[in-house]
Design a protein around this motif. Structure first.
Motif, short mmCIF file in Angstrom:
data_model
loop_
_atom_site.label_atom_id
_atom_site.label_comp_id
_atom_site.label_asym_id
_atom_site.label_seq_id
_atom_site.Cartn_x
_atom_site.Cartn_y
_atom_site.Cartn_z
N TRP A 195 5.32 -91.45 84.90
CA TRP A 195 6.02 -90.29 85.46
C TRP A 195 6.35 -89.25 84.39
O TRP A 195 6.06 -88.07 84.55
CB TRP A 195 7.29 -90.74 86.18
N LEU A 196 6.97 -89.68 83.29
CA LEU A 196 7.39 -88.71 82.28
C LEU A 196 6.22 -88.09 81.54
O LEU A 196 6.25 -86.91 81.19
CB LEU A 196 8.35 -89.38 81.28
N SER A 197 5.18 -88.87 81.27
CA SER A 197 4.05 -88.36 80.50
C SER A 197 3.09 -87.53 81.32
O SER A 197 2.44 -86.62 80.81
CB SER A 197 3.27 -89.53 79.86
N GLU A 198 2.97 -87.83 82.61
CA GLU A 198 2.00 -87.13 83.44
C GLU A 198 2.55 -86.70 84.79
O GLU A 198 2.36 -85.54 85.22
CB GLU A 198 0.77 -88.03 83.68
N GLY A 199 3.25 -87.60 85.46
CA GLY A 199 3.64 -87.35 86.85
C GLY A 199 4.56 -86.15 87.01
O GLY A 199 4.39 -85.35 87.94
N GLU A 200 5.55 -86.01 86.13
CA GLU A 200 6.54 -84.95 86.29
C GLU A 200 5.91 -83.56 86.21
O GLU A 200 6.15 -82.71 87.05
CB GLU A 200 7.65 -85.09 85.25
N TRP A 201 5.07 -83.34 85.17
CA TRP A 201 4.50 -81.99 85.03
C TRP A 201 3.47 -81.70 86.12
O TRP A 201 3.36 -80.56 86.59
CB TRP A 201 3.93 -81.77 83.64
N ARG A 202 2.73 -82.73 86.54
CA ARG A 202 1.78 -82.51 87.63
C ARG A 202 2.51 -82.18 88.94
O ARG A 202 2.08 -81.32 89.70
CB ARG A 202 0.88 -83.74 87.83
N THR A 203 3.60 -82.87 89.19
CA THR A 203 4.37 -82.63 90.41
C THR A 203 5.05 -81.27 90.36
O THR A 203 5.13 -80.56 91.37
CB THR A 203 5.40 -83.75 90.61
N THR A 204 5.55 -80.89 89.19
CA THR A 204 6.16 -79.57 89.04
C THR A 204 5.14 -78.47 89.31
O THR A 204 5.45 -77.46 89.96
CB THR A 204 6.73 -79.42 87.62
N LEU A 205 3.91 -78.67 88.85
CA LEU A 205 2.85 -77.71 89.12
C LEU A 205 2.53 -77.66 90.62
O LEU A 205 2.31 -76.58 91.19
CB LEU A 205 1.60 -78.08 88.32
N TRP A 206 2.52 -78.81 91.24
CA TRP A 206 2.31 -78.91 92.70
C TRP A 206 3.40 -78.14 93.43
O TRP A 206 3.14 -77.34 94.34
CB TRP A 206 2.31 -80.39 93.08
N LEU A 207 4.65 -78.37 93.02
CA LEU A 207 5.78 -77.69 93.63
C LEU A 207 5.70 -76.18 93.40
O LEU A 207 6.08 -75.39 94.27
CB LEU A 207 7.08 -78.26 93.06
N SER A 208 5.19 -75.77 92.24
CA SER A 208 5.02 -74.34 91.96
C SER A 208 4.02 -73.71 92.91
O SER A 208 4.21 -72.58 93.37
CB SER A 208 4.57 -74.14 90.51
N ARG A 209 2.94 -74.44 93.21
CA ARG A 209 1.95 -73.92 94.15
C ARG A 209 2.56 -73.77 95.55
O ARG A 209 2.33 -72.77 96.24
CB ARG A 209 0.72 -74.84 94.21
N ILE A 210 3.34 -74.78 95.95
CA ILE A 210 3.95 -74.74 97.29
C ILE A 210 4.96 -73.60 97.40
O ILE A 210 4.96 -72.85 98.39
CB ILE A 210 4.61 -76.09 97.61
N THR A 211 5.84 -73.46 96.42
CA THR A 211 6.84 -72.38 96.49
C THR A 211 6.18 -71.01 96.41
O THR A 211 6.65 -70.06 97.05
CB THR A 211 7.90 -72.53 95.38
#
Length: 433
Positions: A195-211
């Motif tokens: 999560w910390l090494s990969e998941g968090e930044w990928r999910t943040t990018l996903w959330l950025s696309r959605i918003t």
């Protein structure tokens, strides 16, 4: 030997390959995962280890692992070089006599890490997104019903909240006002190696696309208020989410009469998938969202953002031309992009009426965007501390007109072009669904 250039008070007396052949085959995109897994193997073995990443004089990317101690004695170190394509070179370095047990220890760590390469775990996460104050109005948008789309669950997060915003009023100047809006909880699942090494930044990018997509569709700025977080429901951190800026709004009238009801567009799935493939399109919609956030207090910078989005879309449809030089070939081209103004005007004309187009065309050049970007010129209420400027029956209030009419017209062109590109446009005149 792997080149070592990071300053330190330690010099190896021996070194040898950590693995047979001295290197392992690892795809470039998996190298970060391998670094993480080496750390994880050391942690699983309860080995305390300092690790540093740095670049050598020749440009190699190097990481070392330095155990603090094992069994009370100094332990051999591991160093990895990552520059070569699809391979990582590993060496063991030490002082005194070479210790086969220590060399084998690092071989076992690397081999175990390689065995785990490609292992994935699913993480359930939650976030809260909210509407930022738009350029006009004190009531926000309210998600009508829960939606499941693009692998996400979106649902209204409790009731309305209110926050203080800066405004202005004739006769009073700058005044505090309030903005009432309805946050939305977003929940999803991310599969990653950590999560910390990969998941968090990928999910943040996903959330950025959605918003960014919701901001485009709902025509108002939305952003992440908190998260994404794993293992914690937003309700468990309600006080933290609200902070000192938000307050629950006690509705003095039926809530159904407040706010503008909106729904999640059906085309969000397709649009979000398109943004993951088209980086330039994601950049265009992201700068459009920046414009939405800026328009309330910084209309001149908002204009720059919306024009940048229009230019980005125009260059996707029509590749930017470079200066070719003179026709006779005596002078070579300077390489500068040419035809930008024509591309901008052609793009705007495709979505706006003739009168709207003519009202904003001049703001591409020195009178608008260029004046702000190259000379720091402010054109709207941002030049008057949000005040509407001089009120006169005899002369037009150009700063107020710029802030309310001109920037909004450019925003409309940017929005319609992006909706067309994303195949989300239904009604060219509709600003909401």
């Amino acid at each position: 030997m792997v080149e070592r250039s990071r300053p330190q008070d330690w010099t190896p007396e021996w070194w040898c390959p950590a693995v047979p052949g001295g290197f392992v085959q690892v795809a470039d995109e998996a190298k970060e995962e391998l670094v993480h897994l080496v750390h994880q193997e050391l942690e699983d073995r309860q080995i305390a280890c300092n690790s540093h990443g740095y670049s050598t004089a020749s440009g190699d990317l190097v990481r070392d692992w330095v155990p603090t101690s094992i069994g009370g004695e100094e332990h051999a170190r591991l160093i990895g070089a990552f520059r070569e394509k699809n391979r990582v070179t590993f060496e063991v370095l030490g002082t005194g006599e070479p210790n086969n047990d220590q060399i084998d220890f690092w071989y076992q760590v690397i081999n175990a890490a390689l065995q785990r390469l490609g292992t994935r775990e699913e993480y359930v996460w939650h976030a809260v997104i909210s509407e930022d104050p738009p350029h006009l109005g004190m009531l926000g948008k309210r998600l009508e019903a829960q939606a499941h789309i693009s692998g996400l669950d979106l649902k209204p997060y409790h009731g309305p909240v209110v926050e203080d915003v800066r405004s202005s009023m004739l006769g009073f100047g700058a005044v505090p006002s309030m903005f009432i809006h309805w946050p939305v909880q977003v929940s999803g699942r991310t599969t990653c190696y950590d999560w910390l090494s990969e998941g968090e930044w990928r999910t943040t990018l996903w959330l950025s696309r959605i918003t960014a997509l919701l901001s485009l569709w709902w025509d108002s700025p939305w952003s992440a208020r908190i998260g994404p977080r794993i293992g914690i429901e937003p309700d468990q951190e309600k006080d933290y989410i609200f902070g000192h800026r938000w307050r629950p709004y006690k509705v003095p009238e039926p809530e159904e009469t407040l706010g503008q009801r909106v729904s999640v567009p059906v085309g969000l799935n397709h649009a979000e998938a398109l943004l993951t493939k088209e980086r330039r399109l994601f950049e265009a919609i992201s700068i459009h969202k920046e414009g939405l956030s800026l328009q309330r207090e910084h209309p001149s910078l908002a204009l720059v953002s919306f024009i940048a989005a229009i230019e980005a879309v125009a260059q996707i449809d029509r590749r930017a031309e470079k200066c070719p030089g003179c026709e006779c070939g005596k002078f070579k081209g300077c390489g500068l992009t040419i035809g930008s103004s024509d591309r901008f005007k052609k793009a705007v004309r495709s979505v706006l009426s003739e009168s709207e187009t003519s009202s904003i065309e001049d703001y591409y050049g020195g009178a608008g965007r260029s004046g702000t970007v190259h000379r720091g010129k402010l054109h709207g209420i941002d030049a008057h501390a949000l005040h509407s400027g001089a009120m006169s029956y005899l002369t037009e209030n150009t700063s107020l007109r710029f802030s309310i009419v001109t920037v909004s017209t450019v925003r409309k062109a940017s929005r319609l072009l992006l909706l067309q590109k994303l195949s989300m446009l239904k009604d060219p005149e509709a600003s909401q669904d």
